[in-house]
Structure formats: structure tokens, C-alpha cells
Design an enzyme around this catalytic site. Structure first.
Site, short mmCIF file in Angstrom:
data_model
loop_
_atom_site.label_atom_id
_atom_site.label_comp_id
_atom_site.label_asym_id
_atom_site.label_seq_id
_atom_site.Cartn_x
_atom_site.Cartn_y
_atom_site.Cartn_z
N LYS A 1 2.07 2.45 -2.10
CA LYS A 1 2.13 2.07 -0.68
C LYS A 1 2.28 3.34 0.14
O LYS A 1 3.22 4.11 -0.06
CB LYS A 1 3.30 1.13 -0.44
CG LYS A 1 3.42 0.66 1.00
CD LYS A 1 4.59 -0.29 1.16
CE LYS A 1 4.71 -0.81 2.58
NZ LYS A 1 5.87 -1.71 2.73
N LYS B 1 -1.77 -0.24 -0.90
CA LYS B 1 -1.65 -0.62 0.50
C LYS B 1 -1.60 0.64 1.35
O LYS B 1 -0.83 1.54 1.02
CB LYS B 1 -0.35 -1.42 0.70
CG LYS B 1 -0.15 -1.94 2.12
CD LYS B 1 1.14 -2.73 2.24
CE LYS B 1 1.29 -3.26 3.66
NZ LYS B 1 2.53 -3.97 3.88
ZN ZN Z 1 10.36 -2.43 3.80
#
Ligand code: ZN
Length: 340
Positions: free
Chosen positions: A211, A264
Site C-alpha cells: 500500500k 493499492k
Molecule cells: Zn489506516
């Protein structure tokens, strides 16, 4: 003209579907759903046209709307009725996600994935309890030292204990899958251990494994009320410049028992999606984030892009890069289109 190779032969109308390399199905998609304990009515999210925060009483109805399009899985995000420095509402038995999960899993056949993090529950908006990092050369921890900028960051190991409690409370409420998003070191192992100990060894973990600290999350912060009150998340989310580090990050999650590996955002990181597909055998998920959604909508509103077409092409490209499943705000629209 003698041409041996004419790729156009296979681009003629009836042969195209036969040689198509990638397909997209509603069953590949997960629709994010925002449940808000502070409201009694649905609240449209301005920067994400077509999406809204729904009160707990509307959670089942909202999920039924998603399922009518052919999308069977939802990812729940919660906006709690109150916030504090510790984020205690995140693991409350009567918390917003816990309550919504209980209702959705008892009243529908939806597959419920829950986001496990603290940023929507802490009053400072960071993904765990804070620690002060004011260490200078003399080892002092209280006084900022000249030349060393004082930075506050999340206390990793203290966050883990809380993530264990949150994940277990979601599983107790009936969550089908747990998705930790905080990018804390060791989060997958900690959550796996806690779930197993509580008897939830059959509940899989989808880790937000790679992420990135991305500006494409902007509209989500309107939706989930999760803007940090100071600073940013660069001390725990990944540097957009790094690809090799993603492999290392993801390897750690695999070692700790992650079942599904997520990247992501999606579109600006398709190289990472392709890397994970090549390096690991696990299912790969990609999160087509709020900014990716909002920018297509904004361009379409100006008449510059054809929304349906670019949405479909975006998701197809994510699939082609190697994602097995896609979290996307386009889930319902694209699924509807695919069913036509
Ligand atoms: Zn968070």
C-alpha cells in the site's frame, strides 16, 4: 504484397472473442461500502458521484443493491459514532462495522470483507496509537534536538495489539474475510495468531500488502472522514518510488500467512501488480482507489471521456496486469454493463 504475418486476421469480428486473453466478470469485483454511525440518512459523497455513506439501518439495503448488479462481495468501512486517541470504537462489540457485519451476514448472502485499521477511529486520524519520535544524537526522547526535525509516528507494536482485537471482533460479528490496511510491520502474523486463537482459523486474510503513500486517496478521505489531523502516512505506507521494496513487503506478509495479496492504488501501480503475479502464487487483489474513480468522473462530466468505456478499460487493464480480484467504486456500474 507478400506479408506472412498479418495480426489483423485475428481482429476480425467473430474471431476476436475467441482469442481474447483477458475477461472481466462481476465475480471478480468487490464493492466498497461506507457505513456511518453518525447519520440517520444516506449522505452522498461529493467527490465520489454515485456513492454515499449509509446509516447502519441502511447497510443491508445498500448491500442488496450491490448484489442486484451481480457483485457478491463487499468491503465494509466504518465511520464510528465517536473518536478518541486510541481508536477504541474500532473493536467495540457494538461498533459500526461489527453491527453492520452482523446484519449483512445474517440477512444476505453477500461475502463480507472488513477493513481493519484505526485511522477512521482515532481522533488524530493515524493508523494506530502515536509515539513521539524526538530522538537526537544524545538519545534524549523529550527534547527536540537542533537539526533533527521532531516527527510523530505510529507506535507499531502497540498498534498490533489493537489490530488483533479489531480483527477478532469483526470475525465474531461474522466477517467472511479480514483485510488489514494499516501497513504495520507484523500485522498479518499478529492478526492470524489472534484469529486462530479465537477459533477463526477458517477466516482468510487479505493483506493490503503493498500500500503506497498515494495522493490518489483524496476522495476516500471525504468518504471515510480519515484525513490525518497532522502530518501524513509516509512513515508506514510505501514510497511511490519503490518497486523492489514491494516484493520484500509482500514476502513478509506471505510468511505471516496472508491469503490474498493486495496492491493499492491500482492504475499507477500496474507494474507492482504484474510483479506480484509473477513472484507469488497467491491471488492478487488490486484496489482501484477513489482518486482513480473521481478523475474519470470529473473528465466525463466535462465531456472529455466516455465514462462507461474508460471504467471498463481501467478494470480490464488491472485484470490484464495480473489481478484476480479488483476492489473498485465502479463495481456496480461495470457489473451492470457486463450483464447486459
Ligand atoms: Zn489506516
Amino acid at each position: 504484397m507478400e506479408l506472412t504475418h498479418r495480426p489483423r486476421r485475428l481482429r476480425q469480428d467473430r474471431i476476436r472473442p475467441l482469442v481474447s486473453e483477458t475477461s472481466l466478470e462481476p465475480s471478480d469485483l468487490i464493492a466498497p461500502v461506507f457505513v456511518d454511525a453518525t447519520t440517520n440518512e444516506r449522505v452522498p459523497i461529493e467527490s465520489m458521484p454515485g456513492h454515499e455513506r449509509v446509516p447502519i439501518d441502511e447497510a443491508v439495503a445498500r448491500v442488496e443493491e450491490v448484489r442486484e448488479t451481480g457483485v457478491e462481495a463487499v468491503m465494509l468501512f466504518g465511520i464510528p459514532r465517536s473518536k478518541d486517541p486510541e481508536g477504541t470504537r474500532a473493536w467495540a462489540e457494538d461498533g459500526v462495522v461489527q453491527e453492520a457485519t452482523r446484519r449483512i451476514t445474517s440477512e444476505t448472502d453477500a461475502y463480507v470483507v472488513t477493513d481493519v485499521c484505526l485511522c477512521e477511529y482515532t481522533d488524530h486520524g493515524h493508523c494506530g496509537p502515536l509515539e513521539e519520535e524526538l530522538r537526537g544524537e544524545n538519545g534524549g526522547v523529550d527534547e527536540p534536538v537542533a537539526g533533527h526535525e521532531a516527527t510523530t509516528t505510529v507506535d507499531n507494536d502497540a498498534a498490533l495489539e489493537r489490530l488483533e482485537k479489531i480483527a477478532t471482533s469483526h470475525a465474531e460479528a461474522g466477517a467472511d474475510m479480514i483485510a488489514p490496511s494499516g501497513m504495520m510491520d507484523g500485522m498479518v502474523g499478529a492478526i492470524r495468531g489472534a484469529l486462530d486463537e479465537a477459533g477463526f482459523e477458517r477466516v482468510p486474510i487479505m493483506s493490503y500488502a503493498a500500500k503506497y503513500e498515494s495522493a490518489f486517496y483524496g476522495p476516500f478521505r471525504d468518504a471515510a472522514d480519515g484525513t490525518p489531523s497532522f502530518g501524513d502516512r509516509r512513515h508506514y505506507q510505501m514510497d511511490p518510488a519503490n518497486a523492489r521494496e514491494a516484493i520484500r513487503e509482500v514476502e513478509l506478509d506471505v510468511e505471516q500467512g496472508a491469503d490474498v495479496l493486495m496492491v493499492k492504488p491500482a492504475l499507477p501501480y500496474l507494474d507492482i501488480v504484474a510483479d506480484l503475479r509473477r513472484e507469488f502464487d497467491h491471488p492478487v487483489a488490486a484496489y482501484n482507489v477513489s482518486g482513480e474513480y473521481a478523475m474519470l468522473h470529473a473528465a466525463a462530466e466535462k465531456g472529455w471521456l466516455e465514462l462507461e468505456e474508460v471504467a471498463l478499460e481501467s478494470l480490464l487493464s488491472i485484470k490484464r496486469a495480473g489481478a484476480d480480484l479488483i476492489l473498485t467504486y465502479f463495481a456496480e456500474d461495470v457489473a451492470t454493463r457486463l450483464q447486459e
